[in-house]
Scaffold this motif. Structure first.
Motif, PDB file in Angstrom:
ATOM      1  N   MET A   1       0.816  -1.210   0.000  1.00 28.96           N
ATOM      2  CA  MET A   1       0.000   0.000   0.000  1.00 28.96           C
ATOM      3  C   MET A   1       0.848   1.257   0.000  1.00 28.96           C
ATOM      4  SD  MET A   1      -3.018   1.269  -0.123  1.00 28.96           S
ATOM      5  CE  MET A   1      -4.094  -0.126   0.257  1.00 28.96           C
ATOM      6  N   VAL A   2       2.053   1.207   0.559  1.00 31.19           N
ATOM      7  CA  VAL A   2       2.915   2.390   0.609  1.00 31.19           C
ATOM      8  C   VAL A   2       3.253   2.871  -0.798  1.00 31.19           C
ATOM      9  CG1 VAL A   2       5.093   3.311   1.472  1.00 31.19           C
ATOM     10  CG2 VAL A   2       3.850   1.623   2.822  1.00 31.19           C
ATOM     11  N   ALA A   3       3.462   1.972  -1.724  1.00 27.12           N
ATOM     12  CA  ALA A   3       3.772   2.355  -3.102  1.00 27.12           C
ATOM     13  C   ALA A   3       2.517   2.472  -3.959  1.00 27.12           C
ATOM     14  CB  ALA A   3       4.741   1.344  -3.719  1.00 27.12           C
ATOM     15  N   ILE A   4       1.496   1.677  -3.642  1.00 27.20           N
ATOM     16  CA  ILE A   4       0.296   1.668  -4.482  1.00 27.20           C
ATOM     17  C   ILE A   4      -0.505   2.953  -4.316  1.00 27.20           C
ATOM     18  CG2 ILE A   4      -1.952   0.568  -4.783  1.00 27.20           C
ATOM     19  CD1 ILE A   4      -0.616  -2.102  -4.265  1.00 27.20           C
ATOM     20  N   ALA A   5      -0.656   3.448  -3.089  1.00 25.96           N
ATOM     21  CA  ALA A   5      -1.506   4.615  -2.835  1.00 25.96           C
ATOM     22  C   ALA A   5      -1.059   5.847  -3.621  1.00 25.96           C
ATOM     23  CB  ALA A   5      -1.557   4.899  -1.332  1.00 25.96           C
ATOM     24  N   PRO A   6       0.214   6.269  -3.549  1.00 25.32           N
ATOM     25  CA  PRO A   6       0.604   7.434  -4.367  1.00 25.32           C
ATOM     26  C   PRO A   6       0.556   7.144  -5.863  1.00 25.32           C
ATOM     27  CG  PRO A   6       2.520   6.461  -3.299  1.00 25.32           C
ATOM     28  CD  PRO A   6       1.318   5.807  -2.699  1.00 25.32           C
ATOM     29  N   GLY A   7       0.821   5.896  -6.261  1.00 27.90           N
ATOM     30  CA  GLY A   7       0.721   5.560  -7.675  1.00 27.90           C
ATOM     31  C   GLY A   7      -0.697   5.717  -8.195  1.00 27.90           C
ATOM     32  N   VAL A   8      -1.666   5.272  -7.403  1.00 30.11           N
ATOM     33  CA  VAL A   8      -3.076   5.431  -7.797  1.00 30.11           C
ATOM     34  C   VAL A   8      -3.441   6.905  -7.862  1.00 30.11           C
ATOM     35  CG1 VAL A   8      -5.452   5.013  -7.050  1.00 30.11           C
ATOM     36  CG2 VAL A   8      -3.765   3.165  -6.937  1.00 30.11           C
ATOM     37  N   ALA A   9      -2.946   7.703  -6.901  1.00 27.82           N
ATOM     38  CA  ALA A   9      -3.237   9.140  -6.916  1.00 27.82           C
ATOM     39  C   ALA A   9      -2.695   9.794  -8.180  1.00 27.82           C
ATOM     40  CB  ALA A   9      -2.638   9.797  -5.670  1.00 27.82           C
ATOM     41  N   ILE A  10      -1.490   9.417  -8.587  1.00 28.91           N
ATOM     42  CA  ILE A  10      -0.906   9.972  -9.810  1.00 28.91           C
ATOM     43  C   ILE A  10      -1.741   9.593 -11.025  1.00 28.91           C
ATOM     44  CG2 ILE A  10       1.096   9.871 -11.343  1.00 28.91           C
ATOM     45  CD1 ILE A  10       2.826   9.492  -8.844  1.00 28.91           C
TER      46      ILE A  10
ATOM     47  N   ILE B   1      -4.921   8.840 -11.166  1.00 30.69           N
ATOM     48  CA  ILE B   1      -6.215   9.528 -11.143  1.00 30.69           C
ATOM     49  C   ILE B   1      -6.059  10.966 -11.625  1.00 30.69           C
ATOM     50  CG2 ILE B   1      -8.011  10.427  -9.617  1.00 30.69           C
ATOM     51  CD1 ILE B   1      -7.718   7.889  -7.951  1.00 30.69           C
ATOM     52  N   VAL B   2      -5.062  11.675 -11.106  1.00 34.94           N
ATOM     53  CA  VAL B   2      -4.886  13.081 -11.467  1.00 34.94           C
ATOM     54  C   VAL B   2      -4.486  13.231 -12.938  1.00 34.94           C
ATOM     55  CG1 VAL B   2      -3.519  15.153 -11.029  1.00 34.94           C
ATOM     56  CG2 VAL B   2      -4.354  13.781  -9.119  1.00 34.94           C
ATOM     57  N   VAL B   3      -3.563  12.409 -13.414  1.00 37.08           N
ATOM     58  CA  VAL B   3      -3.128  12.503 -14.812  1.00 37.08           C
ATOM     59  C   VAL B   3      -4.284  12.163 -15.753  1.00 37.08           C
ATOM     60  CG1 VAL B   3      -1.604  11.494 -16.550  1.00 37.08           C
ATOM     61  CG2 VAL B   3      -0.707  12.078 -14.297  1.00 37.08           C
ATOM     62  N   LEU B   4      -5.049  11.128 -15.424  1.00 38.74           N
ATOM     63  CA  LEU B   4      -6.202  10.776 -16.256  1.00 38.74           C
ATOM     64  C   LEU B   4      -7.232  11.894 -16.267  1.00 38.74           C
ATOM     65  CD1 LEU B   4      -7.625   8.606 -17.942  1.00 38.74           C
ATOM     66  CD2 LEU B   4      -8.592   7.692 -15.833  1.00 38.74           C
ATOM     67  N   ALA B   5      -7.511  12.492 -15.110  1.00 38.39           N
ATOM     68  CA  ALA B   5      -8.475  13.588 -15.036  1.00 38.39           C
ATOM     69  C   ALA B   5      -7.990  14.800 -15.832  1.00 38.39           C
ATOM     70  CB  ALA B   5      -8.727  13.969 -13.577  1.00 38.39           C
ATOM     71  N   LEU B   6      -6.705  15.107 -15.767  1.00 36.27           N
ATOM     72  CA  LEU B   6      -6.169  16.242 -16.522  1.00 36.27           C
ATOM     73  C   LEU B   6      -6.276  16.011 -18.024  1.00 36.27           C
ATOM     74  CD1 LEU B   6      -3.006  17.088 -14.397  1.00 36.27           C
ATOM     75  CD2 LEU B   6      -4.983  18.567 -14.729  1.00 36.27           C
ATOM     76  N   ASN B   7      -6.009  14.804 -18.471  1.00 32.76           N
ATOM     77  CA  ASN B   7      -6.124  14.512 -19.906  1.00 32.76           C
ATOM     78  C   ASN B   7      -7.570  14.585 -20.384  1.00 32.76           C
ATOM     79  OD1 ASN B   7      -3.461  13.478 -21.346  1.00 32.76           O
ATOM     80  ND2 ASN B   7      -3.342  12.830 -19.216  1.00 32.76           N
ATOM     81  N   ILE B   8      -8.497  14.068 -19.575  1.00 34.98           N
ATOM     82  CA  ILE B   8      -9.911  14.150 -19.954  1.00 34.98           C
ATOM     83  C   ILE B   8     -10.371  15.597 -19.978  1.00 34.98           C
ATOM     84  CG2 ILE B   8     -12.248  13.554 -19.223  1.00 34.98           C
ATOM     85  CD1 ILE B   8     -11.142  10.927 -18.132  1.00 34.98           C
ATOM     86  N   LEU B   9      -9.942  16.384 -18.986  1.00 33.71           N
ATOM     87  CA  LEU B   9     -10.302  17.806 -18.970  1.00 33.71           C
ATOM     88  C   LEU B   9      -9.706  18.525 -20.168  1.00 33.71           C
ATOM     89  CD1 LEU B   9     -11.592  20.222 -17.554  1.00 33.71           C
ATOM     90  CD2 LEU B   9      -9.507  20.458 -16.199  1.00 33.71           C
ATOM     91  N   GLY B  10      -8.465  18.204 -20.522  1.00 28.63           N
ATOM     92  CA  GLY B  10      -7.854  18.823 -21.700  1.00 28.63           C
ATOM     93  C   GLY B  10      -8.606  18.507 -22.976  1.00 28.63           C
ATOM     94  N   ASP B  11      -9.058  17.254 -23.116  1.00 27.50           N
ATOM     95  CA  ASP B  11      -9.855  16.886 -24.292  1.00 27.50           C
ATOM     96  C   ASP B  11     -11.174  17.655 -24.319  1.00 27.50           C
ATOM     97  OD1 ASP B  11      -7.883  15.156 -25.083  1.00 27.50           O
ATOM     98  OD2 ASP B  11      -8.855  13.364 -24.248  1.00 27.50           O
ATOM     99  N   GLY B  12     -11.808  17.801 -23.147  1.00 31.72           N
ATOM    100  CA  GLY B  12     -13.063  18.554 -23.090  1.00 31.72           C
ATOM    101  C   GLY B  12     -12.869  20.016 -23.449  1.00 31.72           C
ATOM    102  N   LEU B  13     -11.798  20.619 -22.962  1.00 26.93           N
ATOM    103  CA  LEU B  13     -11.505  22.008 -23.317  1.00 26.93           C
ATOM    104  C   LEU B  13     -11.246  22.155 -24.808  1.00 26.93           C
ATOM    105  CD1 LEU B  13      -9.173  23.008 -20.349  1.00 26.93           C
ATOM    106  CD2 LEU B  13     -11.445  23.931 -20.817  1.00 26.93           C
ATOM    107  N   ARG B  14     -10.525  21.210 -25.379  1.00 24.65           N
ATOM    108  CA  ARG B  14     -10.247  21.273 -26.816  1.00 24.65           C
ATOM    109  C   ARG B  14     -11.536  21.198 -27.619  1.00 24.65           C
ATOM    110  NH1 ARG B  14      -7.970  16.024 -28.681  1.00 24.65           N
ATOM    111  NH2 ARG B  14     -10.202  15.606 -28.485  1.00 24.65           N
ATOM    112  N   ASP B  15     -12.420  20.280 -27.254  1.00 23.94           N
ATOM    113  CA  ASP B  15     -13.680  20.149 -27.990  1.00 23.94           C
ATOM    114  C   ASP B  15     -14.527  21.408 -27.875  1.00 23.94           C
ATOM    115  OD1 ASP B  15     -12.883  17.602 -28.646  1.00 23.94           O
ATOM    116  OD2 ASP B  15     -14.053  16.629 -27.060  1.00 23.94           O
ATOM    117  N   ALA B  16     -14.570  21.997 -26.674  1.00 21.89           N
ATOM    118  CA  ALA B  16     -15.389  23.194 -26.480  1.00 21.89           C
ATOM    119  C   ALA B  16     -14.800  24.395 -27.209  1.00 21.89           C
ATOM    120  CB  ALA B  16     -15.527  23.497 -24.984  1.00 21.89           C
ATOM    121  N   LEU B  17     -13.496  24.548 -27.168  1.00 21.77           N
ATOM    122  CA  LEU B  17     -12.862  25.722 -27.765  1.00 21.77           C
ATOM    123  C   LEU B  17     -12.716  25.596 -29.270  1.00 21.77           C
ATOM    124  CD1 LEU B  17     -10.184  26.413 -25.038  1.00 21.77           C
ATOM    125  CD2 LEU B  17     -12.239  27.722 -25.510  1.00 21.77           C
ATOM    126  N   ASP B  18     -12.764  24.400 -29.818  1.00 23.87           N
ATOM    127  CA  ASP B  18     -12.796  24.249 -31.272  1.00 23.87           C
ATOM    128  C   ASP B  18     -14.052  24.889 -31.839  1.00 23.87           C
ATOM    129  OD1 ASP B  18     -10.400  23.048 -31.529  1.00 23.87           O
ATOM    130  OD2 ASP B  18     -11.164  20.993 -31.653  1.00 23.87           O
TER     131      ASP B  18
END
Length: 334
Positions: free
Chosen positions: A297-306, A308-325
């Motif tokens: 769990m010591v290694a898994i917990a921060p790995g899961v956090a990374i 989650i955040v990276v996946l959320a940022l990529n999805i948000l970036g795709d949403g911004l691109r679609d809206a701003l296009d």
């Protein structure tokens, strides 16, 4: 004849925000990022008022109380001979919710404190990188000629070096000694060092699309008209070119932050980013490397956090691109 009572059409930015709000995936990603940021901001409250622990002090000889019984934080291993000690695993209580690390420190508290540093470094590095990339891209694309050639060759040299090799090289030079910027002295454990390193590393990746956008805008009618009127070049870049790059910069922001978070985690894992006793998600993974078979769990917990955040940022970036296009399409049609 149009009715005088017809409401005025919404501005392009309002249309983009409306489209972004209708994108459920982007809104979910934004909500996840907001929750992660809020949880990390509440790290001191959790450590001091909920878990009642100091996440930066070693506690290998400490005990915690469960159901009136004292339990050692460092416990014998589960091997047949019970040789060696391992930190306590997840308790699913307020104290040591996710267990402890090799120094007997509360993993959940360190995870929240580490998230503060990781998110701060990645967001700051992305902003600085966008600023430097915008300066380089606008100057190269608008001026052209020798200026464009020099800047592009410098970017090519930076691009030719592998990202992490470039970052590690800069880190070794900057972390091993005190950095002096004029009257300011930056110590090796200052978060400004990994921020500057990561920002410099990703400048070529952001400057290229910005330069390409500027090359297209340089031939636009409003830029040619401004030049014919004798408007200075610096004024054209600030008042005509830069506002039209806003959509590109907004879309690049979340993607650069995701890349910066991965780079920060890698550098901290190699002890070249955030320095002890401070924590980041990369340093916590490094702490859990030796416990991967006993307390994963010591290694898994921060790995899961990374993840989650990276996946959320990529999805948000795709949403911004679609809206701003759509915003760009509306601008071209107006």
């Amino acid at each position: 004849m149009p009715s005088p009572f017809r409401p005025a059409p919404a501005s392009p930015w309002k249309q983009a925000l409306f489209l972004l709000a209708r994108n459920r995936s982007a809104m979910l990603a934004l909500g996840v990022l907001a929750l992660m940021a809020l949880a990390c901001l509440l790290a001191p409250f959790y450590a001091h008022d909920v878990a009642h622990t100091d996440p930066f002090s070693s506690n290998v000889a400490g005990t915690i109380s469960f159901d009136g019984q004292a339990v050692d934080i460092m416990q014998p291993n589960d091997n047949p001979l019970h040789l060696g000690l391992s930190p306590i695993g997840p308790t699913w209580h307020a104290a040591y919710l996710l267990g402890a690390d090799s120094q007997g420190r509360d993993l959940m508290a360190r995870l929240l404190y580490g998230g503060r540093n990781s998110l701060l470094i990645s967001a700051s590095a992305a902003c600085i990188c966008l600023f430097l990339a915008a300066v380089a891209g606008i100057t190269a694309g608008f001026c052209g000629g020798i200026v464009d050639g020099v800047i592009c060759r410098m970017l090519d040299i930076m691009w030719a070096v592998p990202v992490y090799l470039f970052a590690i090289s800069l880190s070794i030079v900057m972390v091993s000694q005190t950095l002096q910027l004029g009257p300011f002295v930056v110590r090796a454990d200052n978060l400004l060092i990994p921020i500057l390193i990561i920002a410099l590393v990703y400048v070529p990746y952001a400057a290229r699309p910005i330069r390409g956008r500027v090359l297209a805008l340089r031939q636009a009618e409003f830029v040619l008209a401004a030049r014919c009127l004798g408007v200075p070049d610096w004024r054209i870049m600030l008042h005509d070119i830069l506002p039209n790059l806003t959509t590109t910069l907004v879309v690049l922001g979340p993607l650069l932050m995701a890349l910066a978070l991965l780079a920060e985690s890698a550098l901290s894992f190699l002890s070249l980013g955030v320095q002890a006793p401070a924590a980041s998600w990369g340093t916590i993974i490094q702490d859990g490397e030796g416990l991967i078979y006993t307390r994963p769990m010591v290694a898994i917990a921060p790995g899961v956090a990374i993840v989650i955040v990276v996946l959320a940022l990529n999805i948000l970036g795709d949403g911004l691109r679609d809206a701003l296009d759509v915003r760009d399409a509306a601008r071209r049609g107006s």
